[in-house]
Design an enzyme around this catalytic site. Structure first.
Site, PDB file in Angstrom:
ATOM      1  N   ASP A 119      32.165  60.567  44.346  1.00  0.00           N
ATOM      2  CA  ASP A 119      33.727  60.303  43.626  1.00  0.00           C
ATOM      3  C   ASP A 119      34.714  61.039  44.624  1.00  0.00           C
ATOM      4  O   ASP A 119      34.282  61.954  45.181  1.00  0.00           O
ATOM      5  CB  ASP A 119      33.878  60.997  42.259  1.00  0.00           C
ATOM      6  CG  ASP A 119      33.349  60.173  41.052  1.00  0.00           C
ATOM      7  OD1 ASP A 119      33.018  58.936  41.415  1.00  0.00           O
ATOM      8  OD2 ASP A 119      32.989  60.908  40.197  1.00  0.00           O
ATOM      9  N   ASP A 135      34.442  52.909  40.085  1.00  0.00           N
ATOM     10  CA  ASP A 135      35.161  53.161  38.626  1.00  0.00           C
ATOM     11  C   ASP A 135      36.238  52.568  38.213  1.00  0.00           C
ATOM     12  O   ASP A 135      36.647  51.964  37.224  1.00  0.00           O
ATOM     13  CB  ASP A 135      35.478  54.705  38.633  1.00  0.00           C
ATOM     14  CG  ASP A 135      34.186  55.535  38.712  1.00  0.00           C
ATOM     15  OD1 ASP A 135      33.178  55.177  38.038  1.00  0.00           O
ATOM     16  OD2 ASP A 135      34.420  56.895  39.313  1.00  0.00           O
TER      17      ASP A 135
END
Length: 159
Positions: A119, A135
């Site tokens: 991330d 995401d």
């Protein structure tokens, strides 16, 4: 509103594009942000900040990489079976499946290849979990499913 359809090849193309963008940007973020620095991407809105997530969305189920990897594989297989059984889908439904397939596969590749999800996108104005393009695609899938549900509601004759 006319009902357009999305055929199998463009649907798989969108999913593939999601995976390429996701994996390419994760590779870039891993090399550029490995030293722990935070880089403004869109000043005042979005920063680049590397995080290794062993959980799911919002770091739920942290440390469950194997289970989440199996889940990613199962969802990917289910979506591919659905795509192969349908030559075309209503546009918004097809886009939802494409985004979900690409996002699930993008994060699944991370789980299987390196044992965590990369991330790196951090919203600046609010305290929100750091995320990645896969995401974003999964959230776009949810939005597309809602649009499909809403737009198909008016096209069905009452029983």
């Amino acid at each position: 509103m006319t009902s357009s359809t999305l055929r199998r090849t463009p649907l798989l193309g969108v999913a593939g594009l999601v995976v390429v963008v996701d994996q390419g940007t994760k590779l870039l973020a891993s090399s550029q942000l490995a030293d722990g620095r935070i880089v403004p991407l869109l000043p005042g809105l979005l920063n680049g900040q590397l995080v290794h997530n062993t959980g799911a969305a919002f770091s739920l189920l942290r440390g469950s990489v194997q289970w989440l990897g199996v889940l990613s594989l199962a969802v990917t297989a289910g979506l591919l079976i659905w795509v192969m059984r349908h030559r075309a889908a209503p546009f918004w439904q097809g886009m939802a499946v494409a985004f979900l397939l690409g996002g699930t596969l993008g994060n699944g590749i991370d789980r299987w290849r390196i044992g965590h999800v990369i991330d790196f996108l951090a919203l600046v104005p609010i305290n929100f979990p750091i995320f990645n393009p896969a995401d974003v695609a999964i959230n776009l899938a949810v939005l597309c499913f809602f649009i499909d549900l809403w737009s198909s509601r008016g096209s069905k004759a009452p029983s």
